[in-house]
Design a protein around this motif. Sequence first.
Motif, PDB file in Angstrom:
ATOM      1  N   ARG A  92      19.238  -6.560  14.889  1.00  0.00           N
ATOM      2  CA  ARG A  92      18.893  -6.423  13.480  1.00  0.00           C
ATOM      3  C   ARG A  92      19.590  -5.225  12.851  1.00  0.00           C
ATOM      4  NH1 ARG A  92      12.856  -5.662  13.291  1.00  0.00           N
ATOM      5  NH2 ARG A  92      13.303  -5.306  11.079  1.00  0.00           N
ATOM      6  N   ALA A  93      19.610  -4.093  13.572  1.00  0.00           N
ATOM      7  CA  ALA A  93      20.252  -2.899  13.036  1.00  0.00           C
ATOM      8  C   ALA A  93      21.749  -3.111  12.843  1.00  0.00           C
ATOM      9  CB  ALA A  93      19.995  -1.716  13.970  1.00  0.00           C
ATOM     10  N   GLU A 135       0.813  -1.212   0.000  1.00  0.00           N
ATOM     11  CA  GLU A 135       0.000   0.000   0.000  1.00  0.00           C
ATOM     12  C   GLU A 135       0.852   1.269   0.000  1.00  0.00           C
ATOM     13  OE1 GLU A 135      -2.943   0.060   3.038  1.00  0.00           O
ATOM     14  OE2 GLU A 135      -4.128  -1.557   2.126  1.00  0.00           O
ATOM     15  N   ARG A 136       2.056   1.161   0.546  1.00  0.00           N
ATOM     16  CA  ARG A 136       2.923   2.338   0.583  1.00  0.00           C
ATOM     17  C   ARG A 136       4.355   1.879   0.815  1.00  0.00           C
ATOM     18  NH1 ARG A 136       4.064   3.613   6.001  1.00  0.00           N
ATOM     19  NH2 ARG A 136       2.833   2.372   7.482  1.00  0.00           N
ATOM     20  N   GLU A 137       5.279   2.791   0.614  1.00  0.00           N
ATOM     21  CA  GLU A 137       6.675   2.560   0.926  1.00  0.00           C
ATOM     22  C   GLU A 137       7.071   3.438   2.101  1.00  0.00           C
ATOM     23  OE1 GLU A 137       8.566   1.235  -3.372  1.00  0.00           O
ATOM     24  OE2 GLU A 137       8.877   3.281  -2.634  1.00  0.00           O
ATOM     25  N   ALA A 138       7.872   2.881   2.979  1.00  0.00           N
ATOM     26  CA  ALA A 138       8.274   3.614   4.178  1.00  0.00           C
ATOM     27  C   ALA A 138       9.672   3.174   4.582  1.00  0.00           C
ATOM     28  CB  ALA A 138       7.285   3.378   5.325  1.00  0.00           C
ATOM     29  N   GLN A 139      10.264   3.952   5.478  1.00  0.00           N
ATOM     30  CA  GLN A 139      11.602   3.638   5.975  1.00  0.00           C
ATOM     31  C   GLN A 139      11.506   2.722   7.178  1.00  0.00           C
ATOM     32  OE1 GLN A 139      13.942   6.850   7.775  1.00  0.00           O
ATOM     33  NE2 GLN A 139      15.696   6.201   6.560  1.00  0.00           N
ATOM     34  N   ASP A 140      12.242   1.618   7.115  1.00  0.00           N
ATOM     35  CA  ASP A 140      12.279   0.690   8.245  1.00  0.00           C
ATOM     36  C   ASP A 140      12.909   1.393   9.441  1.00  0.00           C
ATOM     37  OD1 ASP A 140      13.157  -1.401  10.087  1.00  0.00           O
ATOM     38  OD2 ASP A 140      12.619  -2.798   8.500  1.00  0.00           O
ATOM     39  N   PRO A 141      12.192   1.486  10.591  1.00  0.00           N
ATOM     40  CA  PRO A 141      12.747   2.206  11.747  1.00  0.00           C
ATOM     41  C   PRO A 141      13.997   1.560  12.329  1.00  0.00           C
ATOM     42  CG  PRO A 141      10.768   0.996  12.363  1.00  0.00           C
ATOM     43  CD  PRO A 141      10.881   0.902  10.882  1.00  0.00           C
ATOM     44  N   VAL A 142      14.213   0.278  12.003  1.00  0.00           N
ATOM     45  CA  VAL A 142      15.375  -0.422  12.561  1.00  0.00           C
ATOM     46  C   VAL A 142      16.567  -0.342  11.620  1.00  0.00           C
ATOM     47  CG1 VAL A 142      16.235  -2.635  13.389  1.00  0.00           C
ATOM     48  CG2 VAL A 142      13.876  -1.966  13.865  1.00  0.00           C
ATOM     49  N   THR A 143      16.354  -0.720  10.350  1.00  0.00           N
ATOM     50  CA  THR A 143      17.467  -0.781   9.403  1.00  0.00           C
ATOM     51  C   THR A 143      17.661   0.502   8.619  1.00  0.00           C
ATOM     52  OG1 THR A 143      16.054  -1.651   7.631  1.00  0.00           O
ATOM     53  CG2 THR A 143      17.047  -3.242   9.152  1.00  0.00           C
ATOM     54  N   GLU A 182      16.275   1.169   5.761  1.00  0.00           N
ATOM     55  CA  GLU A 182      16.049   0.958   4.334  1.00  0.00           C
ATOM     56  C   GLU A 182      14.592   1.214   3.984  1.00  0.00           C
ATOM     57  OE1 GLU A 182      16.664  -3.081   3.146  1.00  0.00           O
ATOM     58  OE2 GLU A 182      15.756  -3.872   4.963  1.00  0.00           O
ATOM     59  N   ILE A 183      14.365   1.494   2.698  1.00  0.00           N
ATOM     60  CA  ILE A 183      13.008   1.717   2.202  1.00  0.00           C
ATOM     61  C   ILE A 183      12.372   0.359   1.926  1.00  0.00           C
ATOM     62  CG2 ILE A 183      11.590   2.786   0.431  1.00  0.00           C
ATOM     63  CD1 ILE A 183      12.987   4.751   2.303  1.00  0.00           C
TER      64      ILE A 183
END
Length: 737
Positions: A646-647, A268-276, A278-279
Motif C-alpha cells: 500500500r505504501a 471524530e478526528r483527523e490523523a496521519q495514515d501510518p502506511v501512506t 496522508e491525513i
Amino acid sequence: MADLKSLYTDDTNAAPGLKSNYEVDYVIHYNVPATEKAEAEAAFIQLIKALADTGFATEVRSGGKSSLLVFVKIASNRLLNDQIYRSRVQDWLYGVRTAAPNQDLSKYFEDEPVSEAERLRLAYLLITNPKNEGGAGITPKMGQWKHVASIFPLHDHTFNRRWIKEWSTKYYLDDSDLNQIRDKFGERVAFYFAFLQSYFAFLLFPAAFGFGAWLLLGQFSWFYAVVNSLWSVVFFEHWKMKEIDLAVRWGVRGVSKIQHPRPQFQFEREAQDPVTGEIVKVYPPLKRFYRQLLQVPFALACLTILGGLIVSCFAIEIFITEIYTGPFKQYLTFLPTILLTIFMPTLVTLLTQLAEQLTTLENYETHDAHQASFVQKIFVLNFITSYSPIFLTAFIYVPFGKILVPYLDIFQLTAQKFTTEGKPLPTKSWVINPDRLTKQVIYFTVTAQVVNFATEVIVPYVKRRVFKAVKEVQTEISVKNGTATASPIDVAEEADFLTRVRNEAELDEYDVTVDYREMVIQLGYLSLFSVVWPLTACSFLVNNWVEARSDAMKIAISSQRPIPWRADSIGPWLNALGFLSWLGSVTSAALVFLFNQSKPDGSPWDISAWALLLSIFLAEHIYMAVQIAVRHVIAKLDSPGLQKERAERFAMRKQVLEQTFANRDLSENETYGPGLSGGEKITRETLEEEARGLSVKGGASPEQLFWQRQRGADETIQIGRLLISEVAAANQTKKTR
C-alpha cells in the motif's frame, strides 16, 4: 416519461420532445416551498454559482406548481477531457487499467472514445464531489441543498425504443446487448443483466433435468437432490469466473478499490495514515463494531415480529382448513391471506427503515461499505419472509404436528365466545396433509412470481396513469375556480421536451438492489426446495425470460434513468448466493430423508434423529464451509507485506500524478465554463448580430436555441428568481383562498 405506445412508435412518428435531450447532461429538480421563498431563493443562487464555478452551463425552467428545473451541461470540452483523463490515470494507478493513458489527448480519445455512461458518471461526480476535490459539492436533500429534490440524467428515448423492440423479439441476450446496457446505464446495471442472463442460460439444464425427474423419479429423489446441489455449486463458481471476465472486458477489474466517500460520514478526528502518510478522517473501528453488533438484536427482532406473524397465520390456516368444519369455512380460509396482506408489507417497510437507520448509525466512510451492510440486513428480512412458511411446513408441521395441533384449540375456544349459543365449534380429527408442502412450493415458485410481476411492473404503471389523469382533472377544476394558476407557458419549441422532463422528474429512482434481491431469493427456492417439486426450474426459466424484458421496461418507462455507476461484480449479493448454495445441500438432504421413504404422520418419535443428523452432516460439504470461512478471514487480515505494498503504491500514485499534471498547461485561474459573467457582455447589438448570423446559416436548431435563452449564470439566476417569485405568489394566493 414515455409510455408503451411511444416505445413501439417509429422515430419519425415520435413526439418532438422524445427525439432529443437538447445536449443536457443532468436535470436538477429544485423544490420551492410556499413558506420558504426567501430561503429557497438564496439557496438557488448558491446552487447556480456553485455549478458555474465548477464549469457547468445552466438553464432554468419552471418545473410546475412548486418547483424549478435546472438544466446543466459541461460547458467546456477541455474540462470534460481533463476529467476523463484524470479518471483514467487514477484507474491505471489503482491497477484497473494495465497501461497509462496517452498524453496526446486528441489521438487518445480517437483510439478509446468516451462512452455516454462515462461522460454522465464524471459529470455527476463534478456536481456532487466536495469543492476541495474540484466539484460543486451538491448533495440532494441535505443541509443547504435540502431543496434539491433529485439530480437525474434524461432518458435517451431513441435508444429505449430500439432497445425494447430488439429485446421483445430475442430469445437470448448476447454480449452486444450487455455492452449496449453498459454504455448507456453503466456497469452496475449491466452486471445485473449479465447475471440474469447467465442464470437464465444455466437454468436450461435443471429445467430439462427437473422435467425428466418429475416424470421418472418423482418427488424427494436423492439423485435429483445430489444433481441439483452440484448444479448450484457449479453455477456459483462459474459466475465468480464470469464476473472477472466481464470486469476485464469492460475495463473495471478492481474498480471497487476506488471508493466514493459518503457525504453523510461523520468523523471524530483527523490523523496521519501510518502506511501512506496522508491525513485521513478517522472514526474509531471499535465504536463501529459495537454498533454493528446491533445487527444481532435486529435479526432477532425480525425473526420475532415477522416469524410471529407468519406462525400465527400458519396456525390459523391449519385450524380453518384442516380442523374446523363449521359455517363460513369457505370464507374464513381467506383470513390468513388477508392478515398477511394487511400486516406483512407494513412490518417489512418499518423494519427496512430500521435497517437503513442502523446502517446509517454504523457510519461508513464510503457508499459501497454502506450498501454492503444494508444488503446484509435486507437479506435477513427477505430470508424470513420468503422461506419461513416452507420451513414451518417441512420441519415443524410434519415432524411435530401431533404435539402442536392440540394447542390450536385456542382458536376454537376464542371463536366459541362469539357464538350466540356458546356451543363448541364443529371440528374433525386432525390428519397430516401430505400435499401441503408441495402446494406451498408451487405457490411460491409459480403464483408468487406472477403476482410479483404484476405488482412490480403493471400496478405502478397503471397507478401513475390514473394519478396523472386525476391530477390533470383537479388542476383544470382549480384553474376554473381560480384557486390555482394554469400550467407554465413554455416556448413552443420546448413545450414537448419540458413536458417530458417534468414527467421524468416525478418518477422514482431505479434501484438495482431490488432486482438483485428478487433473483437471489428465487435462486434460493431452487436450491433449497426444488427437491419437493422438480418443475421449479421450468417455472423460473419462463419467468426469467419475461423478467429481463420487464426490468428493461421498468427502466425505460417507470423509473428515472439511473446514474451510470461502475462496478466489478454483483457486490454483497455474491455472498448471499454462496450461502444459499451451501444451505441448499443441507435442506435437500433433510427433505429427502424425511419424505423419500414414507410420509411422516406428525410424530417426532417416528423419525430417527441420528440418521437425520448424519445425512445432514454428510451433505453439508464441510470442506466448502471451511474454505469459505478461511477465505473470509484471510480477506479481513492485514500484514506488513500488504502495508508495504500500500505504501509503495501510494508513493507511486503521488509521484506520477505530480509528474503528469505538472507538464500540462493548466492555469489555476483558467475557467472551463461560462462562470458568473457568462463570457462577453450581452447587448442588443450582439444579439441582433447573432440572430442575423443564424438567419444567414438557415436558422438555429432547437438545441442551440435552448441553450441561448439564458446567457450565463447571471441570467439564469435572474430568471430563476422570477420563477421562484411566481411560484411563491401562486402558492400564497392558493393558501389565502
